[in-house]
Every structure is written in structure tokens, then in C-alpha cells.
Design a protein around this motif. Structure first.
Motif, PDB file in Angstrom:
ATOM      1  N   PRO A 195      81.481  36.876   7.338  1.00 27.82           N
ATOM      2  CA  PRO A 195      80.963  37.915   6.451  1.00 27.82           C
ATOM      3  C   PRO A 195      81.422  37.732   5.006  1.00 27.82           C
ATOM      4  O   PRO A 195      80.770  38.222   4.087  1.00 27.82           O
ATOM      5  CB  PRO A 195      81.527  39.213   7.052  1.00 27.82           C
ATOM      6  N   ILE A 196      82.548  37.051   4.806  1.00 30.03           N
ATOM      7  CA  ILE A 196      83.021  36.777   3.439  1.00 30.03           C
ATOM      8  C   ILE A 196      82.147  35.713   2.792  1.00 30.03           C
ATOM      9  O   ILE A 196      81.627  35.893   1.696  1.00 30.03           O
ATOM     10  CB  ILE A 196      84.505  36.335   3.441  1.00 30.03           C
ATOM     11  N   ILE A 197      81.978  34.591   3.481  1.00 33.02           N
ATOM     12  CA  ILE A 197      81.187  33.484   2.936  1.00 33.02           C
ATOM     13  C   ILE A 197      79.764  33.930   2.619  1.00 33.02           C
ATOM     14  O   ILE A 197      79.173  33.513   1.615  1.00 33.02           O
ATOM     15  CB  ILE A 197      81.162  32.291   3.918  1.00 33.02           C
ATOM     16  N   ILE A 205      69.443  35.707   3.044  1.00 32.60           N
ATOM     17  CA  ILE A 205      70.069  35.537   4.355  1.00 32.60           C
ATOM     18  C   ILE A 205      68.978  35.533   5.411  1.00 32.60           C
ATOM     19  O   ILE A 205      68.168  36.467   5.489  1.00 32.60           O
ATOM     20  CB  ILE A 205      71.064  36.677   4.656  1.00 32.60           C
ATOM     21  N   TYR A 206      68.969  34.469   6.224  1.00 30.14           N
ATOM     22  CA  TYR A 206      68.062  34.416   7.366  1.00 30.14           C
ATOM     23  C   TYR A 206      68.897  34.566   8.633  1.00 30.14           C
ATOM     24  O   TYR A 206      69.827  33.799   8.865  1.00 30.14           O
ATOM     25  CB  TYR A 206      67.306  33.091   7.407  1.00 30.14           C
ATOM     26  N   GLU A 207      68.549  35.570   9.428  1.00 34.60           N
ATOM     27  CA  GLU A 207      69.263  35.804  10.680  1.00 34.60           C
ATOM     28  C   GLU A 207      68.465  35.204  11.830  1.00 34.60           C
ATOM     29  O   GLU A 207      67.284  35.501  12.002  1.00 34.60           O
ATOM     30  CB  GLU A 207      69.498  37.293  10.909  1.00 34.60           C
ATOM     31  N   THR A 219      74.319  43.797   4.740  1.00 30.43           N
ATOM     32  CA  THR A 219      74.936  44.819   5.587  1.00 30.43           C
ATOM     33  C   THR A 219      74.164  45.063   6.878  1.00 30.43           C
ATOM     34  O   THR A 219      74.626  45.805   7.748  1.00 30.43           O
ATOM     35  CB  THR A 219      75.093  46.146   4.824  1.00 30.43           C
ATOM     36  N   ASP A 220      73.002  44.447   7.028  1.00 31.89           N
ATOM     37  CA  ASP A 220      72.228  44.589   8.261  1.00 31.89           C
ATOM     38  C   ASP A 220      72.503  43.463   9.252  1.00 31.89           C
ATOM     39  O   ASP A 220      72.036  43.528  10.397  1.00 31.89           O
ATOM     40  CB  ASP A 220      70.725  44.618   7.952  1.00 31.89           C
ATOM     41  N   LYS A 225      78.160  43.949  10.557  1.00 28.65           N
ATOM     42  CA  LYS A 225      78.324  45.226  11.257  1.00 28.65           C
ATOM     43  C   LYS A 225      79.484  45.178  12.248  1.00 28.65           C
ATOM     44  O   LYS A 225      80.294  46.110  12.317  1.00 28.65           O
ATOM     45  CB  LYS A 225      77.012  45.609  11.955  1.00 28.65           C
ATOM     46  N   ILE A 226      79.585  44.084  13.003  1.00 26.26           N
ATOM     47  CA  ILE A 226      80.669  43.967  13.985  1.00 26.26           C
ATOM     48  C   ILE A 226      82.029  43.874  13.291  1.00 26.26           C
ATOM     49  O   ILE A 226      82.997  44.536  13.687  1.00 26.26           O
ATOM     50  CB  ILE A 226      80.440  42.748  14.892  1.00 26.26           C
TER      51      ILE A 226
END
Length: 246
Positions: A195-197, A205-207, A219-220, A225-226
């Protein structure tokens, strides 16, 4: 998301695929994949293990001319033929300005890159990595020497889990270094769990998931989130985790 240099877009040439049910085309993210636009500064690939981040980023790097195990385009060593054939089926759209620098980092084979550098016995080459064998540094310091000395700007940097050897403090410092290089006309494509990087603000961002690839707000993402839930209430999370396992 148009940039004058680096990469603009990649697409999968489905008409060339003869075995769509076989690896790598059988991985979830490729089942309905058509194309992906790159951000001119930073593109992140995030998601659970096994979703295809490393397979996808490896294919992008090889299609750009990088060695499958990492390094610059001048590296051509091979220790294990473990990369997929995906790079043969993707098409890259590039900007009109060719990057002057570039590097493909894979944490799992960086040891082999360091060995190959030593085997050259070239003082000038070694100086570009900080003047000291990467094998004579800790894993984290070797990564950091790469980012600080070898990455010079005006480059395309493709990184697979750069956080693997970095402490949280160094991950934050990496964001600063990345920003310096972006201001020198560099582009980054990064697969990460950190989450830092993945917090760089001017990025896409591609999830990756069982449902394919989708753009996501920072944040999604599941990683954010975890991590946020755990850090903000570790006692509650530990109680749930440990009680669920007896």
C-alpha cells in the motif's frame, strides 16, 4: 493518458492464439482481456497472488526488449527458461520518443542479475551500481543501490514487487526517488502488494482479480483496505484471525 515517450498501450492479439485454454491464456485476467492503457508516469498492477501480475509485467518487459530474468536491455543471460510465451501475443503502442534508460527488476531473480554484473568484471559497469558488488550488500541495500545509482532518468522502469527487500521506511523513500525520476521524464510500470509503494498520487491502478482487470482508486484496493483495517485495530483483527483458527 498520452505520453510522448515510454509506453502508451498494450493489447492482446487474440487472432494469433491457437490454444486459448492453456497457460498463460487460461489465467483469469486474460480470459476477456483486450487492451490496457499506461499512465505516462506510473501504472500499478495489484491483486492477490496467482492473478497474473508477474506474468503480465514479465510479458511487457520482454516485449520491450528486456531480459526475461531482469536487468537492462544489454543483459542476455539465462539460468532457467521459466517465462511464458505471452510476450509473443501482445502488441505495444509506444510514444515517439525512445527512452534513454531502462531496467526490468524481478525480485526473484535479482541475485542472478547481480552475479552477471560481477562476471563482467567491468569497473565502469560496477560504478553505475554504486561501485560495490551487489552481492556484498544486504538484499535491501542492493535494491536501494539500484534505484539510487543505476536509475538515471529519461527511462522506462518495469518493476515486479520492488518492496520485496525494502523496509516500510525505505518504501517511503522509494516514492521520493521515484518522484525525482518522474520529474526527469521517466515512466514506471509496477506490480506490487505494498500500500505504500502504490500510493503515488499521479498514477493509474489496475486491480487484477478472478473477474479480470479494472481501474481502481487507491483506497478501494483490497491491499489498502486490509492493511488499513489491521493497522487501525490490530487487536480486533488478531482476535478474529486467531479465534477462527482455534
Amino acid at each position: 493518458m498520452i505520453t510522448t515517450g515510454g509506453l502508451r498501450e498494450m493489447s492482446l492479439q487474440r487472432d494469433k492464439i491457437t490454444a486459448p485454454g492453456q497457460y498463460p491464456f487460461s489465467i483469469p485476467v486474460l480470459r476477456n482481456f483486450t487492451s490496457l492503457q499506461f499512465h505516462p508516469k506510473v501504472t500499478y498492477l495489484v491483486g492477490e497472488n496467482g492473478m497474473g501480475k508477474s506474468t503480465l509485467i514479465e510479458a511487457i518487459a520482454i516485449a520491450c526488449g528486456f531480459n526475461a530474468e531482469g536487468g537492462t536491455k544489454n543483459f542476455n543471460f539465462s539460468t532457467v527458461q521459466a517465462h511464458s510465451e505471452l510476450h509473443r501475443y501482445i502488441r505495444l503502442i509506444k510514444g515517439p520518443v525512445k527512452p534513454k534508460d531502462g531496467f526490468f527488476l524481478r525480485g526473484e531473480s535479482f541475485f542472478n542479475v547481480a552475479t552477471n554484473i560481477d562476471e563482467f568484471k567491468d569497473a565502469k559497469l560496477l560504478e553505475s551500481y554504486g561501485g560495490k558488488s551487489l552481492h556484498k550488500r544486504s538484499h535491501g541495500e542492493a535494491f536501494w543501490a539500484l534505484f539510487m545509482h543505476r536509475f538515471g532518468g529519461k527511462g522506462l522502469y518495469i518493476l515486479d514487487e520492488p518492496e520485496a527487500a525494502l523496509s516500510p521506511a525505505r518504501q517511503m523513500a522509494f516514492l521520493t526517488r521515484m518522484h525525482e525520476l518522474i520529474r526527469k521524464d521517466s515512466q514506471f510500470i509496477i506490480a506490487t502488494h505494498s500500500p505504500i509503494i502504490m500510493a503515488y498520487p499521479d498514477a493509474v491502478i489496475y486491480e487484477l482479480s478472478e473477474n479480470g482487470i479494472r481501474p481502481s482508486a487507491y483506497t478501494d484496493t483490497e491491499h489498502y483496505k486490509i492493511s488499513h483495517q489491521f493497522i487501525n485495530n490490530p487487536q480486533r483483527m488478531l482476535k478474529i484471525l486467531l479465534e477462527e483458527n482455534g
